[in-house]
Motif scaffolding. Structure first.
Motif: not given
Length: 213
Positions: A70, A110, A112-113, A116
């Motif tokens: 990130d 991950e 949450d990623n 996106r």
């Protein structure tokens, strides 16, 4: 692969860096997930085996691996690089008689990623690196039957289905890079910048004077 052992690729949302020993514990943690094992058709390894795998992949001439970080978190010197890890991307040179063929894999580990647009950015970056640095002119992706997200990702890049294996329950997609495809992928080159990994890491992630984490 030695060619990218000190290569950093910087995009809009991610930074791609070589797979180092410091990344192994987090990678090992990811691969204990039954979901990721299934999606990547992988078998669980011990931590010691994972370290050995990292060493061999670093040295093998037919495997090019980057860890996805990130970018925003990586720019914070207080965040350990291991905590910036999002996933990995690989290019495998699977045909010794055709070094222009590369099998690409993208894993956003991950949760949450996901969703996106990171996978799309990473795939484009890796394909451009493959074209310009490895001489790849034909890409292949093998996608498990249930991995519809990855299937849709590569179809966005105009990969075409060439076969389906009932035994492995996976679809093989291919993309041949002609002049038009290369121009579409690389554009004006502004979407990605190649840098020296260790020099950039030392400069960006050095703790500022008087600052304590």
């Amino acid at each position: 692969m030695r060619i990218n052992e000190n290569t950093l690729l910087e995009g809009k949302c991610v930074v791609l860096v070589p797979y180092e020993r410091e990344h192994v514990p987090r990678y090992h943690q990811w691969m204990t997930s039954p979901e990721l094992q299934k999606l990547t058709a992988s078998q669980p390894l011990t931590l010691e085996q994972e370290y050995e795998m990292q060493r061999r992949w670093r040295e093998d001439d037919d495997k090019c691996t980057f860890i996805i970080l990130d970018k925003k978190r990586w720019a914070d010197p207080c965040v350990p690089e291991e905590d910036c890890m999002v996933g990995d991307v690989n290019l495998f040179l699977t045909d010794s008689e055709d070094p222009s063929l590369g099998e690409i894999e993208v894993m956003i580990a991950e949760p949450d990623n996901r969703g996106r647009g990171i996978g799309k950015e990473v795939a484009r970056m890796m394909m451009c690196y493959g074209i310009t640095s490895l001489g790849i002119h034909k890409f292949e992706a093998k996608i498990g039957k249930e991995n519809q997200v990855s299937l849709a990702l590569f179809q966005k890049f105009h990969f075409q289905e060439v076969s389906y294996s009932e035994v492995f329950q996976e679809t093989t997609l291919q993309l041949r890079i002609d002049e038009e495809q290369e121009k579409r992928l690389t554009g004006d080159g502004s979407f990605m910048e190649e840098k020296n990994y260790r020099e950039t890491k030392a400069a960006i992630r050095r703790e500022p004077s008087g600052h304590s984490c």
